[in-house]
Design an enzyme around this catalytic site. Structure first.
Site, PDB file in Angstrom:
ATOM      1  CG  ASP A  70      -1.875   1.095   1.333  1.00  0.00           C
ATOM      2  OD1 ASP A  70      -2.647   1.247   0.372  1.00  0.00           O
ATOM      3  OD2 ASP A  70      -1.882   1.831   2.343  1.00  0.00           O
ATOM      4  CD  GLU A 118      -2.355   2.675  -3.461  1.00  0.00           C
ATOM      5  OE1 GLU A 118      -3.385   3.316  -3.673  1.00  0.00           O
ATOM      6  OE2 GLU A 118      -1.869   2.548  -2.326  1.00  0.00           O
TER       7      GLU A 118
END
Ligand code: CA
Length: 538
Positions: free
Chosen positions: A239, A275
């Site tokens: 993330d 990401e």
């Protein structure tokens, strides 16, 4: 006479075989695969997969409390596998204060709302048994303020006298976060209790940013990675990688090199996807870290290439421009890593659902699936996209209950996030779509089947066929392991198209998709494509 008799016998024998085959096919009901769908699937056990992204809390509820859970995922593995997916990405599953769980309180546990560690072990084993690679969301950028590390650091700061200088030598957890005495004056800093100290939280006060300068922190995170790899996960989705050091690409690449190096030292076949929510020139640079994949934001979202190709007019948004962008993105990421695996996706949990970009036009939704899933690399599909679910506005709405059944009280149906606004699904529920050959679901299944039958689709190096000049046609080749396939996409909403493919050699149709169910045919080297169709030639 003898010859004629032999021929007659052969014809009778053939008729018998046909009768038996037809009988078997009809006995199998609607599941019998015919035409190109009957071709063999070539599964290669590598990291070029087709992934299904799941928000566990909204997926499938196994015990009737309205909350999706790990047992629910287990009970839907047949559904996922039958669609053709061979990878699953679970959004965060660790204990957290929020419904989305991107604020982790304990990196080595399962949120009780989702089940137990035994449930997870069972899920990991079931996935491995089926050849499905399971990756989990790993949120390294920040923790919950209720994580023990932050709690220890906060207590330590509260214990200091007015003239004491805090030090990581006294409390290692002080070194795990970014603290400042007094407010540095930016929005992203929050007071530690009633002390004079402030902490950095780029996303929110509920998400204090960690400090990757701390070697102790890195050791603790290595133990976290080891823990899950030992549990049988096949890798991680990382993330918010560009916030590790907000705005400092080279520092973020260093952190990612460390993560990648550690994970691969434990499991060389593990898969990592990061990401980096940014434009291509930026996320391409992150491939220098050695991480396998970064999400391809160039193609995703309401203003990305897929949506533009389907919704916008003009040469810049034509099918031909789509083909050009496939090559441009491939070359841009390979500049930083030769064996980069692109990670195309259309939407994810942070974006409004795709059907809404296309005014819930089923033909466009289907074509969007083809433009996403047939891309090279590891293709990702967010749960519910395969049935054209609705979801727009606040984040909760984008994470609505999987629409299994039109009956909200049916087994497995979840309640969804508490603050979700009601979402009106315009297409039928999964249960209904699975029975219909012309549904979005069935189209997704065909797209993934075509991808699984032709390993070049995921793994091939893309080149554009420049001789094909029609702006409505994306004409490309993909070469992998010495074999080249050709793909033609007719992205005209209304017009049938003909493309002369003779110059590319003796080709045959390996499979095709068309949103209206029309056939793609080839005669004397010329392919005829109905509007909104894709063909694979080999
Ligand atoms: Ca439940």
């Amino acid at each position: 006479m003898q010859q004629r008799e032999n021929r007659l016998q052969k014809i009778i024998a053939l008729a018998l075989v046909l009768a038996v085959v037809c009988g078997v096919l009809s006995a199998c009901g609607g599941n019998a695969k015919t035409g190109w769908r009957a071709r063999e699937v070539t599964v290669i056990d590598d990291n070029y997969r087709t992934w299904y992204e799941i928000f566990v809390g909204s997926f499938y509820d196994s015990d009737g409390d309205g909350m999706g859970d790990l047992q629910g995922v287990i009970s839907k593995l047949d559904y996922i596998e039958d669609l053709g997916f061979n990878g699953i990405w679970l959004m965060p599953i660790m204990p957290s204060n929020s419904y989305h769980k991107y604020d982790v309180k304990d990196y080595m546990a399962i949120d009780p709302a989702y089940g137990t560690m035994e449930d997870f072990d069972q899920l990991a084993a079931a996935c491995n048994e089926r050849g499905i690679k399971l990756i989990i969301d790993l949120v390294l950028n920040h923790t919950s303020p209720d994580h023990a590390w932050f709690q220890e650091a906060s207590s330590y700061l509260a214990s200091l006298g007015p003239n004491d200088e805090p030090s990581a030598a006294e409390c290692q957890y002080y070194g795990y976060y970014n603290f400042s005495k007094g407010n540095p004056g930016s929005d992203a800093w929050y007071q530690v209790g009633s002390t004079d100290y402030y902490y950095e939280g780029q996303f929110s006060p509920e998400m204090p940013d960690v400090n990757f300068e701390s070697q102790e922190l890195r050791k603790d995170f290595e133990a976290v990675m080891d823990f899950w790899l030992e549990k049988g996960v096949g890798g991680f989705r990382l993330d918010a990688v560009k916030e590790f050091y907000s705005g400092a690409t080279s520092k973020n690449v260093e952190v990612l090199s460390w993560v990648n190096g550690h994970v691969k030292s434990v499991d060389p076949d593990a898969y990592i996807v990061g990401e980096c929510w940014d434009a291509l020139p930026t996320y391409a640079q992150y491939y220098a870290s050695g991480v396998d994949s970064f999400f391809d934001f160039e193609f995703s979202g309401s203003t990305g290439v897929i949506s533009k190709t389907l919704n916008y007019t003009g040469a810049d948004n034509s099918a031909q421009a789509y083909a050009k962008t496939l090559v441009r993105v491939q070359n841009a990421i390979r500049e930083y890593r030769e064996d980069a695996i692109d990670a195309p996706f259309f939407v994810n949990h942070d974006m409004a659902r795709a059907a809404g970009y296309m005014s819930h036009d089923a033909r466009k939704v289907k074509m969007g699936a083809a433009l996403n899933v047939l891309m090279s690399g590891s293709a990702f599909v967010y749960y519910g996209e395969e049935i054209g679910m609705a979801g727009t506005g606040k984040d909760e709405n984008k994470r609505a209950p999987m629409y299994w059944s039109a009956d909200a009280g049916a087994k497995g149906m979840t309640n969804g996030p508490a603050d979700m606004e009601p979402q009106e699904n315009r297409f039928a529920c999964a249960e209904e779509q699975m029975k219909a050959e012309d549904s979005i679901y069935s189209f997704y299944k065909d797209v993934i089947l075509l991808r699984n039958q032709n390993p070049e689709i995921a793994r091939g190096t893309v080149a554009r066929l420049e001789e094909v000049e029609d702006l409505d046609i994306a004409a490309i080749s993909k070469t992998y392991d010495g074999t080249t396939i050709y793909m033609l996409y007719n992205i005209s909403e209304t017009d049938e198209k003909q493309v002369d493919m003779q110059q590319y050699g003796e080709l045959e149709i390996a499979g095709y998709l068309s949103v209206d169910g029309g056939e793609v045919v080839m005669e004397d080297g010329t392919v005829t494509l109905p509007c909104y169709s894709v063909v694979v030639l080999r």
